[in-house]
Design an enzyme around this catalytic site. Structure first.
Site, PDB file in Angstrom:
ATOM      1  N   ASP A   1       0.858  -1.181   0.000  1.00  0.00           N
ATOM      2  CA  ASP A   1       0.000   0.000   0.000  1.00  0.00           C
ATOM      3  C   ASP A   1       0.893   1.228   0.000  1.00  0.00           C
ATOM      4  O   ASP A   1       1.565   1.525   1.002  1.00  0.00           O
ATOM      5  CB  ASP A   1      -0.909  -0.029   1.232  1.00  0.00           C
ATOM      6  CG  ASP A   1      -1.948   1.079   1.235  1.00  0.00           C
ATOM      7  OD1 ASP A   1      -1.763   2.080   0.519  1.00  0.00           O
ATOM      8  OD2 ASP A   1      -2.953   0.949   1.972  1.00  0.00           O
ATOM      9  N   HIS A   2       0.881   1.977  -1.093  1.00  0.00           N
ATOM     10  CA  HIS A   2       1.804   3.102  -1.233  1.00  0.00           C
ATOM     11  C   HIS A   2       1.426   4.299  -0.366  1.00  0.00           C
ATOM     12  O   HIS A   2       2.181   5.273  -0.279  1.00  0.00           O
ATOM     13  CB  HIS A   2       1.868   3.541  -2.696  1.00  0.00           C
ATOM     14  CG  HIS A   2       3.206   4.060  -3.109  1.00  0.00           C
ATOM     15  ND1 HIS A   2       4.284   4.110  -2.258  1.00  0.00           N
ATOM     16  CD2 HIS A   2       3.649   4.566  -4.282  1.00  0.00           C
ATOM     17  CE1 HIS A   2       5.327   4.619  -2.888  1.00  0.00           C
ATOM     18  NE2 HIS A   2       4.975   4.898  -4.120  1.00  0.00           N
ATOM     19  N   ARG A   3       0.283   4.247   0.297  1.00  0.00           N
ATOM     20  CA  ARG A   3      -0.080   5.320   1.225  1.00  0.00           C
ATOM     21  C   ARG A   3       0.790   5.275   2.474  1.00  0.00           C
ATOM     22  O   ARG A   3       1.063   6.309   3.091  1.00  0.00           O
ATOM     23  CB  ARG A   3      -1.547   5.213   1.627  1.00  0.00           C
ATOM     24  CG  ARG A   3      -2.546   5.468   0.508  1.00  0.00           C
ATOM     25  CD  ARG A   3      -3.957   5.215   0.958  1.00  0.00           C
ATOM     26  NE  ARG A   3      -4.172   3.826   1.375  1.00  0.00           N
ATOM     27  CZ  ARG A   3      -5.332   3.347   1.819  1.00  0.00           C
ATOM     28  NH1 ARG A   3      -6.395   4.148   1.911  1.00  0.00           N
ATOM     29  NH2 ARG A   3      -5.447   2.076   2.168  1.00  0.00           N
TER      30      ARG A   3
END
Length: 477
Positions: free
Chosen positions: A447-449
């Site tokens: 998850d690039h968040r």
């Protein structure tokens, strides 16, 4: 939630329980008892499927089964009574009248008087012909069937409903599972031509009605005035059945429906990034062979997945920020100080992801034992909803299917998932020379968040380094 009530001193009811984390309904897959059977406290009476898993339900008291309220294949809301038990058989208390069998609500039914002395039976299976007679119907079966067929044929011929003779509006005859199938497929039973005995609509009739009309069906329709219905209806039915043989429609429900919803939600909520690395795992394969001969590993299953799982746990220990979750409601990153390691498992009901609780605290033998139990339980279809809740990071082993790698989708609520490809003998530069080596490709989606490229790369690189040099398990753990 209380799952049983006491209707009298003699008869008790058992309700559909909430078998996991706020689920609202479950489908009855199989009954293991029938009316008249003796049951004991703790005996499994049925198997149900929720949106997460198949679960066996034990009865909490002794007695004799009085009534089964729902048939197999019926979806029941949590809190509804599914079975009643006579806990004092032979006493003088009057038996309560069986509750009316509940059918899926798809169209209004005319009120009808129930025959006296009716024996309770499973929904959708009818009653014994020797003990009960069918409720009188309006008109003969053949005219009613012909009337429905005439209406359908007239519609196909373009003459509209006016071309069919006027008949009283009656509810089509079909068993509850067939009604539910028609509802799932969006089919109006009034438009289905019945082929069953006494004009009863069968599952095949519903599938035939759901199939798209093919060239054969078009040829069956006369271009001029409609021919006699008695001659044309069988031809139309045969052509529809032929078309339905070309495809199968499977209602999406239970575990598969939950998987679909979860994957869509994950794919379009969390911004996925996937990185790949190809690694020489020859030394890991040698370690696996040695562990199989180790006395401390006796009685447990040892395979490459065990070492890969341990390598991922060590990589998470070295990069703890990757073990987190995104809290959208509070706009927070939730760091997890424990690892519930999910292992994707393919089952007949679909892909499920049970997890090993507190995997970070387990030794290699303990991890091997937990992996073995997890896989066996999943294959048997006995995984509980609790076993699939609370995962933090997942491994999916696509290599068992001979696949090199993939771009896995995150399990909802998790930050990363590692895909392991097939381990193959390939030419590889080793110590300056090209040699045959055991090689595999790893893919890490995150998850690039909450996981940036640097952190994700470090985790993947650490896993690869351990698999290339397994002795790092000692120095890094």
């Amino acid at each position: 939630m209380t799952t049983m009530t006491q209707t009298s001193a003699r008869f008790r009811e058992f309700k559909m329980p909430d078998v996991g984390e706020g689920l609202t309904e479950a489908e009855i897959l199989k009954w293991f008892v029938q009316p008249g059977d003796t049951v004991t406290d703790g005996q499994v009476v049925c198997e149900v499927e929720t949106a997460k898993a198949a679960v066996e339900l034990p009865i909490p008291f002794d007695g004799v089964v009085h009534e089964l309220r729902f048939g197999e294949g019926t979806t029941v809301d949590v809190g509804q009574v599914i079975i009643t038990v006579d806990v004092a058989p032979g006493s003088d208390d009057a038996a309560p009248a069986p509750a009316p069998v509940q059918e899926p609500v798809d169209e209004p039914a005319a009120p009808a008087e129930e025959p006296k002395g009716r024996t309770p039976v499973l929904v959708g299976y009818g009653v014994a012909e020797s003990s009960t007679k069918r409720r009188p119907r309006k008109g003969a079966a053949a005219p009613e069937t012909a009337a429905v067929a005439a209406a359908v044929q007239a519609e196909l011929n373009g003459h509209g409903a006016s071309a069919a003779p006027e008949t009283p509006v009656t509810r089509p005859l079909a068993k509850p599972p067939v009604r539910k199938l028609a509802k799932d497929l969006g089919i109006d039973l009034a438009t289905v031509v019945p082929t069953g005995k006494d004009g009863i609509i069968t599952r095949e009739d519903v599938h035939a009605a759901a199939a798209p009309a093919g060239p054969a069906a078009a040829e069956a329709v006369a271009p001029t005035a409609p021919a006699p219905v008695v001659a044309e209806a069988p031809a139309a039915t045969a052509s529809a059945a032929s078309a339905s043989a070309r495809e199968t429609r499977i209602p999406v429900k239970g575990v598969r429906k939950a998987i679909a919803q979860a994957m869509v939600g994950s794919a379009f909520t969390a911004p996925h990034v996937t990185e790949f690395v190809t690694v020489d795992v020859t030394r890991t394969m040698k370690l696996v062979a040695e562990l199989k001969e180790d006395k401390e590993m006796a009685g447990v299953r040892v395979n490459p997945l065990l070492v890969i799982a341990k390598a991922l746990l060590v990589a998470i220990k070295r990069n703890p920020e990757v073990n987190a979750a995104w809290d959208e409601a509070n706009q927070e990153i939730v760091q997890k100080h424990y690892v519930n390691l999910g292992i994707a498992a393919a089952t007949p009901r679909g892909l499920i992801v049970p997890n090993i609780k507190d995997a970070h605290d387990k030794t290699l033998p303990q991890l091997a034992e937990a992996l073995g139990e997890l896989v066996t339980t999943a294959r048997d279809g006995k995984t509980s909803p609790a076993a699939m809740a609370g995962g933090t990071v997942t491994i999916t082993n696509v290599g068992v299917f001979g696949v090199d790698t993939g771009t896995p989708i995150l399990n909802p609520g998790e930050s990363a998932i590692l895909a392991v490809g097939a381990i193959k003998l390939q030419p590889w530069v080793h110590k300056g020379k090209v040699k045959p080596r055991q090689v595999t490709t790893l893919a890490l989606s995150f998850d690039h968040r909450l996981v940036d490229g640097e952190l994700g790369s470090k985790v993947l690189a650490d896993v690869a380094a351990i698999l290339e040099q397994p002795k790092r398990l000692i120095t890094w753990a």
